[in-house]
Every structure is written in structure tokens, then in C-alpha cells.
Design a protein around this motif. Structure first.
Motif, mmCIF file in Angstrom:
data_model
loop_
_atom_site.group_PDB
_atom_site.id
_atom_site.type_symbol
_atom_site.label_atom_id
_atom_site.label_comp_id
_atom_site.label_asym_id
_atom_site.label_seq_id
_atom_site.Cartn_x
_atom_site.Cartn_y
_atom_site.Cartn_z
ATOM 1 N N ARG A 263 19.913 -11.142 73.189
ATOM 2 C CA ARG A 263 21.285 -10.668 73.044
ATOM 3 C C ARG A 263 22.149 -10.994 74.258
ATOM 4 O O ARG A 263 23.269 -11.489 74.128
ATOM 5 N N LEU A 264 21.606 -10.726 75.459
ATOM 6 C CA LEU A 264 22.381 -11.012 76.672
ATOM 7 C C LEU A 264 22.568 -12.523 76.832
ATOM 8 O O LEU A 264 23.643 -12.974 77.232
ATOM 9 N N THR A 265 21.530 -13.292 76.482
ATOM 10 C CA THR A 265 21.658 -14.756 76.571
ATOM 11 C C THR A 265 22.816 -15.218 75.676
ATOM 12 O O THR A 265 23.667 -15.992 76.117
ATOM 13 N N SER A 266 22.870 -14.706 74.437
ATOM 14 C CA SER A 266 23.975 -15.113 73.534
ATOM 15 C C SER A 266 25.326 -14.699 74.109
ATOM 16 O O SER A 266 26.301 -15.471 74.036
ATOM 17 N N GLN A 267 25.386 -13.496 74.677
ATOM 18 C CA GLN A 267 26.673 -13.035 75.250
ATOM 19 C C GLN A 267 27.104 -13.956 76.383
ATOM 20 O O GLN A 267 28.277 -14.314 76.498
ATOM 21 N N LEU A 268 26.139 -14.329 77.233
ATOM 22 C CA LEU A 268 26.473 -15.175 78.383
ATOM 23 C C LEU A 268 26.930 -16.552 77.914
ATOM 24 O O LEU A 268 27.938 -17.080 78.404
ATOM 25 N N VAL A 269 26.197 -17.106 76.936
ATOM 26 C CA VAL A 269 26.560 -18.445 76.448
ATOM 27 C C VAL A 269 27.952 -18.388 75.794
ATOM 28 O O VAL A 269 28.797 -19.253 76.035
ATOM 29 N N ALA A 270 28.196 -17.321 75.028
ATOM 30 C CA ALA A 270 29.514 -17.186 74.383
ATOM 31 C C ALA A 270 30.625 -17.069 75.424
ATOM 32 O O ALA A 270 31.768 -17.472 75.183
ATOM 33 N N SER A 271 30.273 -16.548 76.604
ATOM 34 C CA SER A 271 31.317 -16.389 77.626
ATOM 35 C C SER A 271 31.428 -17.651 78.507
ATOM 36 O O SER A 271 32.135 -17.639 79.509
ATOM 37 N N GLY A 272 30.671 -18.702 78.159
ATOM 38 C CA GLY A 272 30.860 -19.978 78.861
ATOM 39 C C GLY A 272 29.738 -20.361 79.813
ATOM 40 O O GLY A 272 29.804 -21.414 80.455
ATOM 41 N N VAL A 273 28.696 -19.529 79.927
ATOM 42 C CA VAL A 273 27.575 -19.877 80.814
ATOM 43 C C VAL A 273 26.716 -20.941 80.125
ATOM 44 O O VAL A 273 26.417 -20.824 78.932
ATOM 45 N N ALA A 274 26.330 -21.973 80.868
ATOM 46 C CA ALA A 274 25.527 -23.051 80.273
ATOM 47 C C ALA A 274 24.126 -22.526 79.929
ATOM 48 O O ALA A 274 23.529 -21.804 80.740
ATOM 49 N N PRO A 275 23.602 -22.894 78.733
ATOM 50 C CA PRO A 275 22.271 -22.401 78.343
ATOM 51 C C PRO A 275 21.202 -22.722 79.383
ATOM 52 O O PRO A 275 20.274 -21.950 79.590
ATOM 53 N N GLN A 276 21.344 -23.866 80.080
ATOM 54 C CA GLN A 276 20.299 -24.200 81.063
ATOM 55 C C GLN A 276 20.312 -23.247 82.251
ATOM 56 O O GLN A 276 19.287 -23.043 82.904
ATOM 57 N N HIS A 277 21.457 -22.604 82.521
ATOM 58 C CA HIS A 277 21.492 -21.598 83.590
ATOM 59 C C HIS A 277 20.727 -20.344 83.158
ATOM 60 O O HIS A 277 20.076 -19.680 83.970
ATOM 61 N N CYS A 278 20.805 -20.024 81.870
ATOM 62 C CA CYS A 278 20.047 -18.875 81.342
ATOM 63 C C CYS A 278 18.563 -19.188 81.417
ATOM 64 O O CYS A 278 17.747 -18.359 81.831
#
Ligand SMILES: Cc1ncc(C[n+]2csc(CCOP(=O)(O)OP(=O)(O)O)c2C)c(N)n1
Length: 313
Positions: A263-278
Motif C-alpha cells: 500500500r505504501l509503495t503504491s502511494q509513493l509511486v502515485a506521488s511520483g517516487v520512482a519504483p526503483q527507489h522503493c
């Protein structure tokens, strides 16, 4: 605001717990072990609202609380492995560890047993004017214990600086909470004690942190206690070895769709964080936990000839 640091913290707890499960199945960890897999957002969110001087009390499902409070994972592993370098010299084990140095005053295996102790710490804070807030986390089943009623009533009558956090994972051991209470919305009980009560999504770090901040600020400023009911689901058994026959088919799979890390990963990606940073955050967490586990496994075992030390009875 959610952050990559919080994602890393969730991952550290998840990976720590997965490693503990492995070590317990290999019989490196002795005694019963209760994992918090799936419930990680509650300790991470609540601990984000605390100051170092605050006093935190948890249950036997408390590894995540200790980690979120800053206890180093190598000390926690060592404690579970019965090593001399553990938080309690290997004497507390999985269910009774503590680290006062980190404001973590302990787990407790007596259901609701930590609540009156946390109220005592809150009463002391009121006397000594330290501004310290007590936080106690219990399960949903614990809310049916008499000790919980005494603790909440006393805390409210004397406007003590304490926050009651209920981790509602919908089961009390192997029994659905809904089968044991007339009103499964446990936050309603706060009204009976004339304290604020709120139900939050316990898989959402933001929601937990916001509720905890309000409650901690209220407690610290003399406003008295509050109850936070944080809804969650455990993705593991009640204890390691629980075959979970009591859980309806598909329940855990459905719960995985709501669990806090995805859930937090999806929130971060939706807010513009690159998936590779997650992904990098998750890998950093894995590396930290791996190093900690290796260090603990190399640590000396607790010396049994010292078993009478620290006994006061
Ligand atoms: C006073 C007391 N009664 C019974 C038990 C046995 N017991 C251990 S865990 C548990 C269930 C607690 O459920 P809950 O409070 O919902 O916490 P969860 O395990 O779901 O996190 C029970 C009844 C105990 N440890 N202490």
C-alpha cells in the motif's frame, strides 16, 4: 507525509519477522513466538509521533514495536536467540523483551497486563512533571479484560498522559472478535470513559501517525487519555506453528491486497517516487537485517551460571 524512510522501516520489520520465523522453525529461537507480519504500519505510525522521553509498552507481538522505537535489530535477534548481547542478556526472549534505553518498557504476555503498568508510568509522569507520555498497545481481545477497564477508567478519572492503542487484527488468538462482543467497533468504548476514541486504517502509516500525533499532543498538554483503534489483519498465524484452520479460505490472500508495504509503495509511486527507489529501500532493509542476524548468531550464548543475577523476588 509518507516517505521512503517509512517504507524502509516497514520492510525492516517485515524482513526481521520473516527471519525470526525461519530461525524459530530451525529451533534457534526457543519458546513461543508471535509475529506481527501485516501489522507493521501501526508501530511505525505511532512511534513517529513519540519523543525519546516517552514510555512505550507492548504485548508479546512486540518485535515491530521495539524496532520502530529504535532498538537495534542485532540486539533484538540476540535476545530471541538467547545471547548475552541481547536487549535483556537473552533472558526475556521473544515475549518479554524490553529496552528502557530506547523508551521501550517492554512486552507483556499477560493479555492487557501492560495497560495498568503504562497507567502507572503516566501517573508518575504527572507527578514528576517530565512531560512524558505513556503509550500502550494491546490487541482487540485485550479490550475485554478487566485490567483494561481499570486502566482506562483510572487514566480518565485522573486525566493522565496516556494513549491506548488497540491493534484490531480481528482475532483474539483463534476466535473472531466479532463473535465475542456485542459491538465490534471497539473505539465506541472510549465514550464510556469520557475520552476521545477513533478508528483508523491501521495498514495506512499516514492515518496511524496522524491519529497518534493528535492523541499524544492531547496527552502531553494535559488533555488526558485517548483510545485509537487501528484496524489491521495479521498475515501470519497467532503464533509460529498455528495452522490457522479457523480462518476462512481466501481470507489471508484478500488481506495481502491491503497490507501496508504494498500500500505504501503504491502511494509513493502515485506521488511520483520512482519504483526503483522503493525497491532500493526494501533492499537496504534486507541488508540491515541480514547483517544483524549474522552478528547475533555469532554472539556468545547467555552464561547460565549467571541465571540468578537480576532476580529481585
Ligand atoms: C490474562 C491472559 N489470559 C489469557 C491468555 C492467553 N492468550 C494469549 S494471546 C491471547 C489472545 C489475545 O488476543 P488479542 O488481545 O486480540 O491480541 P492478538 O494476539 O490478536 O495480537 C490469549 C487469550 C494470556 N496470555 N493472558
Amino acid at each position: 507525509m509518507t516517505s521512503l524512510a517509512e517504507l524502509e522501516e516497514l520492510c525492516r520489520i517485515r524482513i526481521f519477522e520473516e527471519q525470526v520465523r525461519e530461525l524459530a522453525l530451525e529451533r534457534e529461537v526457543i519458546g513461543s513466538v508471535h509475529l506481527c507480519i501485516g501489522q507493521e504500519a501501526i508501530p511505525v505510525g505511532v512511534c513517529a509521533a513519540l519523543e525519546p522521553r516517552d514510555a512505550l509498552f507492548a504485548t508479546y507481538r512486540g518485535h515491530g514495536w521495539a524496532l520502530a522505537r529504535g532498538v537495534p535489530p542485532e540486539e533484538l535477534f540476540a535476545e530471541l536467540l538467547g545471547r548475552a548481547t541481547g536487549t535483556n542478556g537473552g533472558r526475556g526472549g521473544s515475549a518479554y523483551l524490553s529496552s528502557a534505553r530506547h523508551g521501550f518498557y517492554g512486552e507483556n504476555s499477560i493479555v492487557a497486563g501492560s495497560a495498568p503498568i503504562a497507567v502507572g508510568a503516566a501517573l508518575a509522569a504527572k507527578f514528576d512533571g517530565s512531560g512524558r507520555v505513556s503509550v500502550v498497545c494491546v490487541g482487540d481481545g485485550a479490550l475485554n479484560q478487566g485490567a483494561m477497564h481499570e486502566a482506562m477508567n483510572f487514566a480518565s478519572a485522573f486525566a493522565l498522559p496516556i494513549v491506548f492503542v488497540c491493534e484490531n487484527n480481528l482475532y483474539s488468538e483463534l476466535t473472531p472478535i466479532a463473535a465475542m462482543v456485542a459491538d465490534p467497533e471497539l473505539w465506541h468504548r472510549a465514550a464510556a470513559y469520557a475520552m476521545p476514541g477513533v478508528r483508523v486504517d491501521g495498514n495506512d502509516v499516514d492515518a496511524v501517525r496522524a491519529a497518534a500525533r493528535d492523541a499524544v499532543q492531547r496527552a502531553r498538554s494535559g488533555g488526558g487519555p485517548s483510545l485509537i483503534e487501528a484496524m489491521t489483519e495479521r498475515l501470519a498465524g497467532h503464533y509460529i506453528g498455528d495452522v490457522e484452520q479457523y480462518r476462512p479460505a481466501g481470507e489471508v490472500d484478500r488481506a495481502r491486497e491491503r497490507e501496508p508495504i504494498g500500500r505504501l509503495t503504491s502511494q509513493l509511486v502515485a506521488s511520483g517516487v520512482a519504483p526503483q527507489h522503493c525497491e532500493a529501500a526494501s533492499q537496504r532493509a534486507a541488508a540491515t537485517i541480514e547483517r544483524a542476524r549474522a552478528a547475533a548468531l555469532h554472539a556468545p550464548a547467555a552464561d547460565v551460571s549467571l541465571v540468578r543475577e537480576h532476580l529481585y523476588a
